[in-house]
Design a protein around this motif. Structure first.
Motif, PDB file in Angstrom:
ATOM      1  N   LYS A 140       0.894  -1.222   0.118  1.00 35.88           N
ATOM      2  CA  LYS A 140       0.069   0.094   0.056  1.00 35.88           C
ATOM      3  C   LYS A 140       0.912   1.252  -0.123  1.00 35.88           C
ATOM      4  N   GLU A 143       0.497   3.060  -3.197  1.00 39.48           N
ATOM      5  CA  GLU A 143      -0.462   3.749  -3.714  1.00 39.48           C
ATOM      6  C   GLU A 143      -0.387   5.122  -2.837  1.00 39.48           C
ATOM      7  N   LYS A 144      -0.137   5.091  -1.841  1.00 36.48           N
ATOM      8  CA  LYS A 144       0.279   6.370  -0.968  1.00 36.48           C
ATOM      9  C   LYS A 144       0.990   7.473  -1.705  1.00 36.48           C
ATOM     10  N   VAL A 146       1.028   8.053  -5.218  1.00 39.18           N
ATOM     11  CA  VAL A 146       0.529   8.360  -6.342  1.00 39.18           C
ATOM     12  C   VAL A 146       0.060   9.592  -6.423  1.00 39.18           C
ATOM     13  N   THR A 150       2.231  10.725 -11.627  1.00 38.51           N
ATOM     14  CA  THR A 150       2.995   9.403 -11.426  1.00 38.51           C
ATOM     15  C   THR A 150       2.830   8.431 -12.784  1.00 38.51           C
ATOM     16  N   VAL A 171       1.435  -5.020  -5.949  1.00 41.94           N
ATOM     17  CA  VAL A 171       1.798  -3.727  -6.596  1.00 41.94           C
ATOM     18  C   VAL A 171       1.328  -3.545  -8.001  1.00 41.94           C
ATOM     19  N   ASP A 173      -1.304  -4.828  -9.087  1.00 43.27           N
ATOM     20  CA  ASP A 173      -2.762  -4.699  -9.090  1.00 43.27           C
ATOM     21  C   ASP A 173      -3.007  -3.222  -8.784  1.00 43.27           C
ATOM     22  N   ILE A 174      -2.292  -2.544  -7.808  1.00 41.08           N
ATOM     23  CA  ILE A 174      -2.553  -1.324  -7.543  1.00 41.08           C
ATOM     24  C   ILE A 174      -2.271  -0.432  -8.793  1.00 41.08           C
ATOM     25  N   GLY A 175      -0.884  -0.599  -9.374  1.00 42.12           N
ATOM     26  CA  GLY A 175      -0.774   0.254 -10.541  1.00 42.12           C
ATOM     27  C   GLY A 175      -1.870   0.130 -11.606  1.00 42.12           C
ATOM     28  N   LYS A 177      -5.023  -0.461 -11.467  1.00 40.08           N
ATOM     29  CA  LYS A 177      -6.317   0.324 -11.026  1.00 40.08           C
ATOM     30  C   LYS A 177      -5.974   1.609 -11.467  1.00 40.08           C
ATOM     31  N   ASN A 178      -4.755   2.004 -11.440  1.00 48.62           N
ATOM     32  CA  ASN A 178      -4.554   3.508 -11.631  1.00 48.62           C
ATOM     33  C   ASN A 178      -3.931   3.846 -12.839  1.00 48.62           C
TER      34      ASN A 178
END
Ligand code: PLP
Length: 442
Positions: A140, A143-144, A146, A150, A171, A173-175, A177-178
């Motif tokens: 996480k 994500e904090k 971004v 980014t 990581v 997956d977080i990417g 999503k964004n």
């Protein structure tokens, strides 16, 4: 034959399209030592420059020897296309410059090779690209960091000295999503990990290490996974969605899939823009050397990994060792990541804290007879170094600590020699360093 073969042992020899030299039927890949290529006619020449046709133009941008290496490594990583460059450092630089420009930022893992930290913290900063660091123990943290600017996440699969495996899928997956691609430096773990299968968009290697494998050639490569939509959010990836004035207004995210029928905009842009402008091409002679290494990389990785396991077992029981660092020796989630992401071994790198601190560590390295004392990793030979005074010496004390470089840490890159000989050398050096650490009574 790439599509039919899945096993790395076979891909190293047969991956890609090359079967034999079309001109001579030579089986070994020829070294095409040429700068230039004769154009068939003026229309063909114009089409090649306009990217209406793909073919050889000039060796700064492409070369048939390099092409074989690129296709084989792309197949090995499960990617769609690859671009070779002159070193691993050039590959890291290209990966960032291929999605970020002045005013943008990327979020990178704190666990990095020292040379990458220098590039990110100093040189990219001077170019106007900010690198924000995230501790990968908690995904996480990425994500904090971004914001609207980014452009990419960046990490190493098996970073030393910590040797904690990166949470690739978490990581990635977080990417995704964004709409942010995850770029993985897989230098220390070819064959045993395929980051693209876990959601990474791009993989890069210093070919200098395990893939070359013989300590003879410096090289780098970036592999386009072909699994990331560069046009899904135009604002997020301007370099793929806005016209490029340096190439007749090409919009790379659109024009490349139209021309090639494949999602390889990242690889094509790296080749025709960055290699064209920055010129860090891999020499075909060096590509040839790396191709020889690639042929046996899968076999060597097995031996590196099994030797390293035996070394870890030996070191953990030795009276002159304070601590051994290896992916599977971590606890909880960190150890679980090694299980989740590695197949067929846990790598050839081992960290050791010798009893007696810096002095004993130095004595230990100086007493090794078979191990080479060098700045490299991934050579067929066993290697050792003291990172705090060498590879990581340009880092501040805070950066050193963040990178996990304690004063007495010695990094071992376990080679493919017989494990008895490796252990015998470590044993005799540890016995000498153990004596050195006993302070004379005054
Ligand atoms: N990435 C990693 C993980 C490395 O260990 C290195 C070199 O040690 C590099 C990149 C840079 O590669 P090169 O030395 O080929 O420029």
């Amino acid at each position: 034959m790439t599509k039919e073969i899945k096993n790395p042992e076979t891909i190293g020899l047969h991956g890609g399209e090359y079967r034999s030299d079309p001109a001579t039927t030579a089986v070994a890949v020829p070294i095409y030592r040429t700068t230039s290529y004769q154009f068939k006619d003026t229309d063909t020449a114009a089409n090649l420059f306009a990217l209406k046709e793909f073919g050889n133009i000039y060796t700064r941008i492409m070369n048939p020897t390099n092409d074989v290496l690129e296709k084989r490594v792309a197949a090995l990583e499960g990617g769609l296309a690859a671009v070779t460059v002159g070193s691993g450092q050039a590959a890291s630089t290209f990966c960032i410059l291929n999605c970020a420009q002045a005013g943008d930022n990327i979020v990178s893992s704190t666990d990095l090779y020292g040379g990458t930290v220098n590039l990110f913290t100093h040189t990219l900063k001077r170019l106007g690209i900010e690198v924000r660091y995230a501790d990968p123990t908690d995904p996480k943290n990425f994500e904090k960091q971004v914001d609207d600017k980014t452009r990419a996440f960046y990490a190493e699969t098996l970073p030393n000295p910590y040797l904690r495996v990166f949470p690739i899928k978490e990581v990635a997956d977080i990417g995704r999503k964004n709409n942010i691609p995850l770029i993985m430096d897989n230098t220390s773990s070819p064959i045993i990990c395929k980051p693209l299968e876990h959601g990474a968009a791009v993989v890069m290697h210093s070919l200098t290490k395990y893939i070359g494998g013989h300590g003879t050639v410096i090289g780098g490569i970036l592999v386009d996974g072909g699994n990331f939509d560069w046009t899904a959010n135009a604002k997020r990836q301007p370099l793929y969605n806005e016209p490029d004035p340096s190439y007749g207004g090409a919009v790379w995210g659109k024009v490349v899939p139209e021309l090639t029928g494949a999602n390889v905009a990242f690889a094509v842009r790296a080749r025709v823009v960055l290699l064209r402008d920055l010129g860090s091409a891999l020499a075909p002679d060096n590509a040839f050397g790396i191709i020889q290494g690639l042929e046996t990389c899968a076999l060597r990785m097995k031996q590196h990994c099994s030797n390293a396991e035996k070394v870890v077992d030996f070191l953990t029981k030795h009276k002159n060792v304070d601590k051994v660092i290896y992916p599977t020796l971590h606890k909880g989630e960190l150890a679980a990541r090694a299980k989740r992401y590695f197949k067929g071994g846990n790598g050839g790198l081992v960290g050791v804290e010798v009893k007696g601190g810096v002095e004993a560590g130095k004595k230990f390295i100086e007493s090794l007879k078979m191990f080479y004392h060098v700045a490299n990793i991934g050579d067929a030979r066993s290697l050792a170094i003291h990172p705090a005074t060498t590879t990581h010496s340009q880092l501040t004390s805070e950066e050193l600590l963040a990178a996990g470089v304690t004063p007495g840490y010695v990094r071992l890159s376990i080679g493919i020699e017989h494990h008895d000989d490796i252990i015998a050398d470590l044993n005799q050096a540890l016995n000498i360093s153990g004596n050195a650490s006993i302070k004379p009574v005054s």
